[in-house]
Design a protein around this motif. Structure first.
Motif, short mmCIF file in Angstrom:
data_model
loop_
_atom_site.label_atom_id
_atom_site.label_comp_id
_atom_site.label_asym_id
_atom_site.label_seq_id
_atom_site.Cartn_x
_atom_site.Cartn_y
_atom_site.Cartn_z
N GLN A 41 0.85 -1.19 0.00
CA GLN A 41 0.00 0.00 0.00
C GLN A 41 0.88 1.23 0.00
OE1 GLN A 41 -2.76 0.25 3.25
NE2 GLN A 41 -3.73 2.08 2.45
N ASP A 46 -5.65 3.61 -1.12
CA ASP A 46 -5.74 2.16 -1.29
C ASP A 46 -6.26 1.46 -0.04
OD1 ASP A 46 -4.69 2.37 -3.88
OD2 ASP A 46 -2.64 2.26 -3.14
N ASP A 47 -6.89 2.19 0.87
CA ASP A 47 -7.40 1.57 2.10
C ASP A 47 -8.39 0.45 1.82
OD1 ASP A 47 -5.84 3.13 3.76
OD2 ASP A 47 -7.45 4.52 4.29
N ALA A 50 -6.66 -2.64 0.58
CA ALA A 50 -5.83 -3.14 1.68
C ALA A 50 -6.70 -3.91 2.68
CB ALA A 50 -5.10 -2.00 2.38
N ALA A 62 2.67 -1.12 4.39
CA ALA A 62 2.18 0.21 4.06
C ALA A 62 3.34 1.19 4.04
CB ALA A 62 1.13 0.66 5.08
#
Length: 111
Positions: A41, A46-47, A50, A62
């Motif tokens: 990430q 991009d949460d 993820a 991350a």
């Protein structure tokens, strides 16, 4: 991007896009083959993907380089990739057959 030459090269290669370009959701695979998978990430944007990766039990690394991480801080990006691959492999020198899906749907096979 701290390096002026890299910044100039990236800026020169940019093609202006409309607002729709920036609002487009990137595709995320609905299923994955039986192979080791991980998620790198590079942005809070991009949460969602993820979270899906986390639900699938994938290791997640991350970083904070953003979408231009390779230009801004290639060493940090390489460290993040090495960390992710170490988690997938189990240790240095181990052989794996794995795939990475990069932003834009680029599929990179490793192994």
């Amino acid at each position: 991007m701290p390096d002026a030459a890299a910044r100039q090269s990236v800026v020169a290669s940019l093609r202006p896009g409309g607002r729709d370009f920036f609002a487009e959701q990137l595709p995320f695979p609905s299923d994955w083959p039986d192979a080791p998978c991980g998620f790198l990430q590079t942005s809070p944007a991009d949460d969602g993907p993820a979270r899906v990766a986390q639900l699938r039990g994938w290791p997640i690394v991350a970083g904070d380089g953003g979408y231009f991480a390779a230009c801004r801080d290639p060493e940090a990006l390489a460290d993040d990739l090495e960390s992710l691959l170490t988690q997938l492999c189990g240790g240095p020198g181990d052989q794996i057959d794995a795939g990475l899906v990069l932003n834009g749907g680029v599929d990179l096979r490793l192994g």
